[in-house]
Design a protein around this motif. Structure first.
Motif, PDB file in Angstrom:
ATOM      1  N   GLY A   1       0.814  -1.206   0.000  1.00 47.18           N
ATOM      2  CA  GLY A   1       0.000   0.000   0.000  1.00 47.18           C
ATOM      3  C   GLY A   1       0.844   1.251   0.000  1.00 47.18           C
ATOM      4  O   GLY A   1       0.517   2.242  -0.656  1.00 47.18           O
ATOM      5  N   ALA A   2       1.971   1.204   0.710  1.00 46.44           N
ATOM      6  CA  ALA A   2       2.856   2.375   0.778  1.00 46.44           C
ATOM      7  C   ALA A   2       3.457   2.678  -0.589  1.00 46.44           C
ATOM      8  O   ALA A   2       3.563   3.845  -0.997  1.00 46.44           O
ATOM      9  CB  ALA A   2       3.964   2.139   1.801  1.00 46.44           C
ATOM     10  N   ALA A   3       3.844   1.618  -1.310  1.00 44.71           N
ATOM     11  CA  ALA A   3       4.418   1.816  -2.642  1.00 44.71           C
ATOM     12  C   ALA A   3       3.363   2.369  -3.599  1.00 44.71           C
ATOM     13  O   ALA A   3       3.639   3.271  -4.392  1.00 44.71           O
ATOM     14  CB  ALA A   3       4.980   0.498  -3.176  1.00 44.71           C
ATOM     15  N   ARG A   4       2.151   1.838  -3.493  1.00 46.60           N
ATOM     16  CA  ARG A   4       1.072   2.316  -4.364  1.00 46.60           C
ATOM     17  C   ARG A   4       0.736   3.780  -4.067  1.00 46.60           C
ATOM     18  O   ARG A   4       0.523   4.586  -4.968  1.00 46.60           O
ATOM     19  CB  ARG A   4      -0.163   1.432  -4.197  1.00 46.60           C
ATOM     20  CG  ARG A   4      -1.247   1.696  -5.242  1.00 46.60           C
ATOM     21  CD  ARG A   4      -2.411   0.728  -5.081  1.00 46.60           C
ATOM     22  NE  ARG A   4      -2.010  -0.643  -5.340  1.00 46.60           N
ATOM     23  CZ  ARG A   4      -1.946  -1.185  -6.556  1.00 46.60           C
ATOM     24  NH1 ARG A   4      -2.216  -0.432  -7.625  1.00 46.60           N
ATOM     25  NH2 ARG A   4      -1.600  -2.441  -6.717  1.00 46.60           N
ATOM     26  N   ASP A   5       0.708   4.123  -2.785  1.00 49.67           N
ATOM     27  CA  ASP A   5       0.416   5.511  -2.395  1.00 49.67           C
ATOM     28  C   ASP A   5       1.505   6.455  -2.911  1.00 49.67           C
ATOM     29  O   ASP A   5       1.220   7.568  -3.360  1.00 49.67           O
ATOM     30  CB  ASP A   5       0.306   5.631  -0.877  1.00 49.67           C
ATOM     31  CG  ASP A   5      -0.969   4.990  -0.337  1.00 49.67           C
ATOM     32  OD1 ASP A   5      -1.878   4.705  -1.142  1.00 49.67           O
ATOM     33  OD2 ASP A   5      -1.045   4.771   0.887  1.00 49.67           O
ATOM     34  N   ALA A   6       2.762   5.996  -2.824  1.00 48.42           N
ATOM     35  CA  ALA A   6       3.876   6.825  -3.311  1.00 48.42           C
ATOM     36  C   ALA A   6       3.766   7.037  -4.819  1.00 48.42           C
ATOM     37  O   ALA A   6       3.981   8.153  -5.317  1.00 48.42           O
ATOM     38  CB  ALA A   6       5.209   6.169  -2.960  1.00 48.42           C
ATOM     39  N   LEU A   7       3.423   5.969  -5.525  1.00 52.54           N
ATOM     40  CA  LEU A   7       3.275   6.067  -6.971  1.00 52.54           C
ATOM     41  C   LEU A   7       2.180   7.075  -7.333  1.00 52.54           C
ATOM     42  O   LEU A   7       2.373   7.944  -8.195  1.00 52.54           O
ATOM     43  CB  LEU A   7       2.946   4.690  -7.560  1.00 52.54           C
ATOM     44  CG  LEU A   7       2.584   4.646  -9.055  1.00 52.54           C
ATOM     45  CD1 LEU A   7       3.699   5.243  -9.905  1.00 52.54           C
ATOM     46  CD2 LEU A   7       2.289   3.210  -9.483  1.00 52.54           C
ATOM     47  N   GLU A   8       1.034   6.985  -6.661  1.00 54.14           N
ATOM     48  CA  GLU A   8      -0.062   7.910  -6.959  1.00 54.14           C
ATOM     49  C   GLU A   8       0.299   9.343  -6.575  1.00 54.14           C
ATOM     50  O   GLU A   8      -0.112  10.296  -7.242  1.00 54.14           O
ATOM     51  CB  GLU A   8      -1.336   7.466  -6.234  1.00 54.14           C
ATOM     52  CG  GLU A   8      -1.925   6.155  -6.747  1.00 54.14           C
ATOM     53  CD  GLU A   8      -2.213   6.186  -8.248  1.00 54.14           C
ATOM     54  OE1 GLU A   8      -2.678   7.236  -8.749  1.00 54.14           O
ATOM     55  OE2 GLU A   8      -1.955   5.169  -8.914  1.00 54.14           O
ATOM     56  N   GLY A   9       1.087   9.503  -5.504  1.00 56.19           N
ATOM     57  CA  GLY A   9       1.537  10.838  -5.112  1.00 56.19           C
ATOM     58  C   GLY A   9       2.433  11.456  -6.169  1.00 56.19           C
ATOM     59  O   GLY A   9       2.314  12.648  -6.492  1.00 56.19           O
ATOM     60  N   TRP A  10       3.321  10.644  -6.727  1.00 54.63           N
ATOM     61  CA  TRP A  10       4.202  11.135  -7.784  1.00 54.63           C
ATOM     62  C   TRP A  10       3.414  11.491  -9.040  1.00 54.63           C
ATOM     63  O   TRP A  10       3.674  12.524  -9.680  1.00 54.63           O
ATOM     64  CB  TRP A  10       5.246  10.066  -8.105  1.00 54.63           C
ATOM     65  CG  TRP A  10       6.042  10.357  -9.341  1.00 54.63           C
ATOM     66  CD1 TRP A  10       6.882  11.414  -9.544  1.00 54.63           C
ATOM     67  CD2 TRP A  10       6.068   9.574 -10.543  1.00 54.63           C
ATOM     68  NE1 TRP A  10       7.431  11.337 -10.810  1.00 54.63           N
ATOM     69  CE2 TRP A  10       6.958  10.226 -11.440  1.00 54.63           C
ATOM     70  CE3 TRP A  10       5.450   8.389 -10.940  1.00 54.63           C
ATOM     71  CZ2 TRP A  10       7.214   9.720 -12.713  1.00 54.63           C
ATOM     72  CZ3 TRP A  10       5.712   7.898 -12.204  1.00 54.63           C
ATOM     73  CH2 TRP A  10       6.581   8.550 -13.068  1.00 54.63           C
ATOM     74  N   LEU A  11       2.430  10.656  -9.392  1.00 58.00           N
ATOM     75  CA  LEU A  11       1.615  10.934 -10.576  1.00 58.00           C
ATOM     76  C   LEU A  11       0.821  12.221 -10.403  1.00 58.00           C
ATOM     77  O   LEU A  11       0.685  13.024 -11.341  1.00 58.00           O
ATOM     78  CB  LEU A  11       0.675   9.764 -10.851  1.00 58.00           C
ATOM     79  CG  LEU A  11       1.348   8.448 -11.261  1.00 58.00           C
ATOM     80  CD1 LEU A  11       0.325   7.323 -11.337  1.00 58.00           C
ATOM     81  CD2 LEU A  11       2.056   8.597 -12.603  1.00 58.00           C
ATOM     82  N   THR A  12       0.316  12.444  -9.194  1.00 62.37           N
ATOM     83  CA  THR A  12      -0.418  13.685  -8.913  1.00 62.37           C
ATOM     84  C   THR A  12       0.505  14.891  -9.071  1.00 62.37           C
ATOM     85  O   THR A  12       0.120  15.922  -9.630  1.00 62.37           O
ATOM     86  CB  THR A  12      -1.007  13.650  -7.491  1.00 62.37           C
ATOM     87  OG1 THR A  12      -1.940  12.559  -7.403  1.00 62.37           O
ATOM     88  CG2 THR A  12      -1.723  14.951  -7.155  1.00 62.37           C
ATOM     89  N   ALA A  13       1.737  14.754  -8.566  1.00 65.19           N
ATOM     90  CA  ALA A  13       2.708  15.837  -8.695  1.00 65.19           C
ATOM     91  C   ALA A  13       3.057  16.083 -10.157  1.00 65.19           C
ATOM     92  O   ALA A  13       3.229  17.228 -10.584  1.00 65.19           O
ATOM     93  CB  ALA A  13       3.972  15.502  -7.902  1.00 65.19           C
ATOM     94  N   SER A  14       3.149  15.014 -10.951  1.00 65.51           N
ATOM     95  CA  SER A  14       3.458  15.155 -12.376  1.00 65.51           C
ATOM     96  C   SER A  14       2.348  15.901 -13.099  1.00 65.51           C
ATOM     97  O   SER A  14       2.607  16.712 -13.987  1.00 65.51           O
ATOM     98  CB  SER A  14       3.664  13.777 -13.016  1.00 65.51           C
ATOM     99  OG  SER A  14       4.803  13.137 -12.482  1.00 65.51           O
ATOM    100  N   ARG A  15       1.117  15.618 -12.704  1.00 71.65           N
ATOM    101  CA  ARG A  15      -0.013  16.335 -13.308  1.00 71.65           C
ATOM    102  C   ARG A  15       0.058  17.817 -12.975  1.00 71.65           C
ATOM    103  O   ARG A  15      -0.117  18.680 -13.837  1.00 71.65           O
ATOM    104  CB  ARG A  15      -1.338  15.781 -12.781  1.00 71.65           C
ATOM    105  CG  ARG A  15      -1.822  14.500 -13.406  1.00 71.65           C
ATOM    106  CD  ARG A  15      -3.271  14.237 -13.019  1.00 71.65           C
ATOM    107  NE  ARG A  15      -3.701  12.902 -13.391  1.00 71.65           N
ATOM    108  CZ  ARG A  15      -3.640  11.843 -12.589  1.00 71.65           C
ATOM    109  NH1 ARG A  15      -3.156  11.996 -11.361  1.00 71.65           N
ATOM    110  NH2 ARG A  15      -4.058  10.670 -12.992  1.00 71.65           N
ATOM    111  N   ALA A  16       0.306  18.104 -11.698  1.00 67.87           N
ATOM    112  CA  ALA A  16       0.250  19.492 -11.221  1.00 67.87           C
ATOM    113  C   ALA A  16       1.449  20.315 -11.670  1.00 67.87           C
ATOM    114  O   ALA A  16       1.298  21.451 -12.127  1.00 67.87           O
ATOM    115  CB  ALA A  16       0.158  19.509  -9.692  1.00 67.87           C
TER     116      ALA A  16
END
Length: 308
Positions: free
Chosen positions: A7-22
């Motif tokens: 779950g931690a790895a998945r959360d980190a991945l989604e956090g990075w993708l959100t940052a890439s969008r923004a």
């Protein structure tokens, strides 16, 4: 068997993708590719180490781990280009994660992608580009469809648009003035001049089109009135190039390459052409123009204040 990542790895991945969008304004197709590439890496580590990879485990990735990952991709039949793309996504993710979690990502960032020969764009000659537009127009059974196809291809060649950009135009973009405001990759806006020949081609299409241009509807319609499918544009240009005996590289995107090349050949400035194409990097524009270093040096020598 499907491997579950932590779950931690998945959360980190989604956090990075959100940052890439923004921060980067990355398009959704790019975000999807990023997600798949980094997921492939995390799933590989999970299988390779036979345990879920949490943040601490991700921070401990070693050079042998990276070599094993590249060997795994090679064994799976990934092309050098695909391997390089995946590694680039993983490195980008690790730069973000290392800064956030405070670890040293050298093992990941120092991994080398396999070398591959970049395919240079192959523009059409000026006569071939004009012949492509003429042939596209006459090969449709319905005159309005032929006019539509010719108008789209004219915009690709006359304005340097991508297919997606041309097909995003709506009735609100008509009538066209001397320029168009285009939203390209990553939401980046640019202003492109519209030649009279392009305006005339669109005008001819709209005179024949059975559907009225509406502000909220696509300017280019399919036979049933919906948005024109980009695949149809690819098919009509494929048919035209076969009739003309042009190579397989004579695609809709090649019309965009041709726009850049012909502008440069006529004395256009690389930086200005970069803006017209909507490229973030000047090196990308240089590849699109497909000119040799001798011609580039001539442009440089003619423009640089200290040259000569």
């Amino acid at each position: 068997m499907t491997l579950e990542i932590s779950g931690a790895a998945r959360d980190a991945l989604e956090g990075w993708l959100t940052a890439s969008r923004a921060l980067k304004g990355s398009a959704e197709n790019t975000i999807t590719a990023y997600r798949n590439d980094v997921l492939d890496f995390i799933v590989f580590l999970t299988s390779y180490h036979a345990e879920p990879q949490g943040l601490k485990a991700l921070a401990r990735v070693t050079t042998p781990d990276m070599r094993a990952f590249m060997a795994h991709l090679r064994a799976e039949g990934a092309s050098p280009r695909s391997m390089a793309r995946k590694l680039s996504a993983v490195k980008s993710f690790y730069r973000w994660l290392a800064e956030r979690e405070g670890f040293e990502p050298t093992a990941v960032l120092s991994a080398r992608a396999p070398k591959f020969q970049k395919k240079l764009p192959r523009p059409l000659g000026e006569d071939a580009a004009r012949a492509m537009i003429d042939t596209v127009e006459i090969q449709a059974a319905d005159s309005w469809v032929g006019a539509r196809d010719a108008a789209v291809v004219t915009l690709l060649y006359g304005c340097g648009l991508r297919i997606s950009e041309a097909l995003k135009l709506t009735g609100a973009d008509w009538p066209m003035g001397d320029s168009l405001r285009i939203t390209g990759k990553g939401g980046k806006e640019r202003i492109v001049p519209v030649l009279k020949v392009a305006r005339d081609a669109v005008a001819t299409y709209l005179q024949l089109c059975p559907f009225e241009p509406e502000p909220t509807q696509p300017l280019f319609r399919g036979k049933r009135g919906g948005a024109l499918n980009p695949r149809l544009v690819q098919k009509v240009t494929e048919k035209a190039r076969m009739q003309l005996g042009l190579p397989a590289t004579a695609t809709p995107h090649a019309m965009r390459h041709s726009f850049a090349t012909h502008l440069l050949s006529a004395g256009g400035d690389l930086r200005a052409i970069q803006e017209l194409l909507g490229h973030a990097s000047l090196s990308t524009t240089q590849a699109y123009t497909s000119v040799d270093s001798v011609h580039l040096m001539k442009v440089y020598n003619a423009a640089h204040p200290k040259a000569g």
